[in-house]
Write an enzyme that holds these catalytic residues in place. Structure first.
Site, short mmCIF file in Angstrom:
data_model
loop_
_atom_site.label_atom_id
_atom_site.label_comp_id
_atom_site.label_asym_id
_atom_site.label_seq_id
_atom_site.Cartn_x
_atom_site.Cartn_y
_atom_site.Cartn_z
CB SER A 140 -0.96 -0.03 1.19
OG SER A 140 -1.97 0.95 1.04
CD GLU A 246 -2.33 -2.36 -4.36
OE1 GLU A 246 -3.57 -2.39 -4.17
OE2 GLU A 246 -1.56 -1.68 -3.68
CG HIS A 316 -5.40 -2.62 -0.28
ND1 HIS A 316 -4.64 -2.16 -1.34
CD2 HIS A 316 -5.13 -1.78 0.76
CE1 HIS A 316 -3.96 -1.09 -0.95
NE2 HIS A 316 -4.23 -0.84 0.31
#
Length: 346
Positions: A140, A246, A316
């Site tokens: 992330s 992502e 995630h």
């Protein structure tokens, strides 16, 4: 008109100098592997990004590191708070630098992501870090730290779990094999839930954008974070790389905007291959006539003429894969696999 031409020329010269500096830097730096982890090794728990507001969240990370067979060492500012950040930029950077300077510490594990890793990149001691290579892992927002370390030192980092993720067996075992045993794993989407008993796969399907196989260093991470450091000295040269991306909670137009930014900045030029992972909660909502994620990827990626696929189990989601950032992998866009070519630790 003359002033505009002069300013335009200065802008081009500045951009050229910056690109030249990145090119020289990329040529001078060799890939640096961290030493593998061993039972009992000290793992530094740091907070380079978002604040941890509850002490029990940090306690969970300490428990997880202990259960993994390592010795936790909490950084001085792990529970600090500066608004939504875990302390000031210099405090967070000082914790990272101190962990690299401490010969007893063998790995750095962030508590969480959220936002803030990019803010500390100018304050890190890259000469110190290159002289003391260690395992750094997270995902992330931590993507900025992973990419920055690789860009400035050549250190292979790991896109994988951070402290408060679920440490289930299907997440722990691959991490242990890569970081402790020095294994080179092949990744393919897991069978989940009811799919284990079905004739067809419902979850975790892949979409081949363009078939083929390609090899190269694996680079990427969260699209929002990657797009935020484009043009800086902390964004690695992606020429010849397998780029993976992502995201979470972004509408299609936002994904389109960020991929357009990467395209215009030249990040997509010269890629060996492309992998798009999961985009959790990235649907068009109630918008009329929205492009789909598949449409957007087709527009931006298919014209590149390289092997590419979407739907990889990266993002995630759980289990979170442990992937070597900067390590050489081979992708198969028809099969939807990523295979490490060599160990990512020494």
């Amino acid at each position: 008109m003359r002033r505009r031409e002069l300013l335009g020329g200065l802008g081009m010269a500045t951009a050229g100098a910056a690109l030249g500096k990145r090119a020289v830097q990329a040529q001078e730096l060799s890939t640096l592997l961290p030493p593998r982890l061993r039972s009992g090794d000290v793992v530094g728990i740091v907070s380079p990004a978002g604040a941890t507001f509850e002490r029990d969240r940090l306690d969970l990370v300490v428990d997880a590191v202990t259960a993994l067979g390592f010795t936790p060492r909490v950084a001085p500012h792990a529970l600090a708070r500066y608004g939504y950040l875990a302390g000031t930029d210099t405090e967070r950077a000082a914790d990272v630098n101190a962990m690299f300077a401490d010969p007893a510490v063998k790995a750095l594990l962030p508590v969480r992501g959220d936002w803030g890793s990019a803010r500390i990149l100018p304050y890190l001691d890259y000469d110190l870090i290159r002289a003391n290579p260690k395992v750094v892992i997270g995902f992330s927002d931590i993507s900025a730290l992973l990419l920055g370390l690789y860009a400035r030192t050549g250190l292979v980092t790991f896109h994988g779990p951070h402290g408060i993720t679920a440490w289930r067996a299907d997440q722990v075992e691959p991490l242990r094999q890569i970081l402790v045993e020095g294994a080179a794993l092949t990744y393919r989407n897991p069978l989940l839930g009811a799919d284990q008993d079905r004739l067809m796969r419902d979850q975790g399907r892949i979409h081949t954008i363009a078939p083929g196989r390609a090899s190269g260093p694996l680079l990427g991470g969260n699209l929002s974070v990657v797009s935020g450091i484009v043009g800086s000295p902390y964004m690695p040269d992606t020429t010849g790389a397998i780029l993976f991306l992502e995201d979470v909670g972004e509408p299609p137009y936002s994904i389109d905007r960020m991929l357009t930014q990467l395209k215009l900045a030249g990040v997509l030029d010269g890629l060996a291959g492309f992998v798009f992972g999961q985009c959790t909660a990235c649907g068009p909502g109630s918008g009329y006539g929205s492009l789909t994620l598949a449409d957007i990827l087709h527009d931006h990626i298919r014209p590149l003429g390289i092997p590419a696929y979407a739907g990889a189990w990266i993002g995630h989601v759980e289990p979170i894969w442990t992937l070597p950032m900067g390590g050489v992998v081979t992708m198969d866009a028809a099969e939807g696999t990523l295979a490490m070519e060599t160990a990512a630790v020494t």
